[in-house]
Design an enzyme around this catalytic site. Structure first.
Site, PDB file in Angstrom:
ATOM      1  N   ARG A 117      45.304  31.041  38.900  1.00 48.73           N
ATOM      2  CA  ARG A 117      43.831  30.191  38.682  1.00 48.73           C
ATOM      3  C   ARG A 117      42.887  30.927  39.527  1.00 48.73           C
ATOM      4  NH1 ARG A 117      42.502  24.125  38.532  1.00 48.73           N
ATOM      5  NH2 ARG A 117      40.938  24.961  37.028  1.00 48.73           N
ATOM      6  N   ASP A 118      42.971  31.916  39.926  1.00 47.83           N
ATOM      7  CA  ASP A 118      42.029  33.273  40.401  1.00 47.83           C
ATOM      8  C   ASP A 118      43.043  34.738  41.068  1.00 47.83           C
ATOM      9  OD1 ASP A 118      39.765  33.682  42.158  1.00 47.83           O
ATOM     10  OD2 ASP A 118      39.844  33.066  43.934  1.00 47.83           O
ATOM     11  N   ILE A 119      42.990  35.080  39.757  1.00 43.86           N
ATOM     12  CA  ILE A 119      43.752  36.545  38.786  1.00 43.86           C
ATOM     13  C   ILE A 119      42.570  37.295  39.332  1.00 43.86           C
ATOM     14  CG2 ILE A 119      44.777  38.437  37.531  1.00 43.86           C
ATOM     15  CD1 ILE A 119      46.173  36.408  39.489  1.00 43.86           C
ATOM     16  N   ASN A 123      42.502  39.368  45.514  1.00 40.85           N
ATOM     17  CA  ASN A 123      43.843  39.196  45.809  1.00 40.85           C
ATOM     18  C   ASN A 123      45.585  39.690  44.671  1.00 40.85           C
ATOM     19  OD1 ASN A 123      42.705  36.872  46.859  1.00 40.85           O
ATOM     20  ND2 ASN A 123      42.053  35.071  44.392  1.00 40.85           N
ATOM     21  N   THR A 156      36.870  32.117  41.405  1.00 40.68           N
ATOM     22  CA  THR A 156      36.040  32.734  41.446  1.00 40.68           C
ATOM     23  C   THR A 156      35.224  32.595  39.668  1.00 40.68           C
ATOM     24  OG1 THR A 156      37.712  34.403  42.879  1.00 40.68           O
ATOM     25  CG2 THR A 156      34.939  34.617  41.543  1.00 40.68           C
TER      26      THR A 156
END
Length: 226
Positions: A117-119, A123, A156
Site C-alpha cells: 500500500r505504499d510503493i 520505500n 502516500t
C-alpha cells in the site's frame, strides 16, 4: 526515526526504526510476543524475499512507549529517491530492470495475502552498482482478503488512484498497478506524475516531456488507466 545500530552479540550493523506507540494504531495479537504488536511487524516478520529488506526483530520499551523495528542493513544500498535526485532519470532498459524487480516482489506479497500500500521510490533501497532493489517499510500494509475494498487510504496521497478522490473507495490490486505506473514515471522522468491530490482527481492523460521511448510511455499509461 531510523538509525544504524550494532548488535551487541554479533557486532553486525543493523538499521532500527523507532516509532512511538501512539503512531501504531493498527495492532494484532502475536502469540510469540504474548501481546498485541503493530500490524507492520505482524505482516513483515514472516516474509523473506531477495527484493525485501528483512525485519529481524521487534520489541517495545514500556518506559519510553517506543517500538523498535530492527532490520538488516547493507551500506551499499541507498534509497531510490536520493539516487534519482543525485543522478537523474534512468534509461528505459534500467527502469525496466527495476520495475521487473518491484513487480516480482509485489506478486510475492500478494501470494502471502499482504498489500504493501505504499510503493514509492522513498520505500525502495537500491544498490547503485548492480541496480538490485529491496522494498521496505510496511507501516501502511494491510491484509488482502477476498473482495477487499478500501474506504480510507494508507500510504502516500499522490500515489493513490483517482477513484479514491472521486468516490472514497478503491480496490487493492488496481491501486497496486496504479502505484507501479507512478513509480515507473519517476524512474524515466525523474519525478512523479502528480504533485497535488487535485491533479489526480482530474487526471485524464499524462503530459510527457523529454521522454522518447514510446513503449515505456505506453506501459505507464496502461498502468494508470482511470
Amino acid at each position: 526515526k531510523v538509525w544504524t545500530c550494532t548488535d551487541n552479540q554479533t557486532q553486525e550493523t543493523r538499521a532500527v526504526k523507532i516509532v512511538h506507540d501512539k503512531m501504531c494504531r493498527r495492532k494484532s495479537w502475536s502469540l510469540e510476543h504474548g501481546r498485541k504488536i503493530p500490524d507492520e511487524a505482524v505482516l513483515w516478520l514472516p516474509l523473506s524475499h531477495p527484493n525485501l529488506v528483512s525485519l529481524l526483530e521487534v520489541f517495545y520499551i514500556p518506559e519510553t512507549k517506543y517500538w523498535f523495528f530492527v532490520m538488516e542493513y547493507d551500506e551499499e544500498y541507498i534509497d531510490l529517491f536520493n539516487f534519482i535526485d543525485r543522478n537523474g532519470p534512468f534509461s528505459s532498459a534500467n527502469a525496466c530492470f527495476i520495475a521487473r524487480q518491484v513487480i516480482t516482489v509485489m506478486l510475492y506479497l500478494i501470494s502471502y495475502g499482504v498489500d504493501h500500500r505504499d510503493i514509492k521510490d522513498e520505500n525502495i533501497m537500491i544498490n547503485p552498482t548492480t541496480l538490485h532493489i529491496k522494498l521496505l517499510d510496511f507501516g501502511s500494509a494491510s491484509r488482502l482478503c477476498p473482495d477487499t475494498h478500501y474506504t480510507t487510504f494508507q500510504g502516500t496521497d499522490v500515489y493513490i488512484p483517482p477513484e479514491y478522490y472521486r468516490h472514497k473507495r478503491y480496490s487493492p490490486l488496481p491501486a497496486a498497478v496504479w502505484s507501479i505506473g507512478c513509480l515507473v514515471h519517476c524512474l524515466i522522468v525523474g519525478d512523479g506524475p502528480f504533485s497535488e491530490k487535485s491533479e489526480i482527481k482530474e487526471y485524464s492523460e499524462i503530459k510527457w516531456l523529454h521522454v522518447g521511448d514510446e513503449l515505456a510511455k505506453e506501459f505507464v499509461e496502461r498502468c494508470m488507466m482511470r
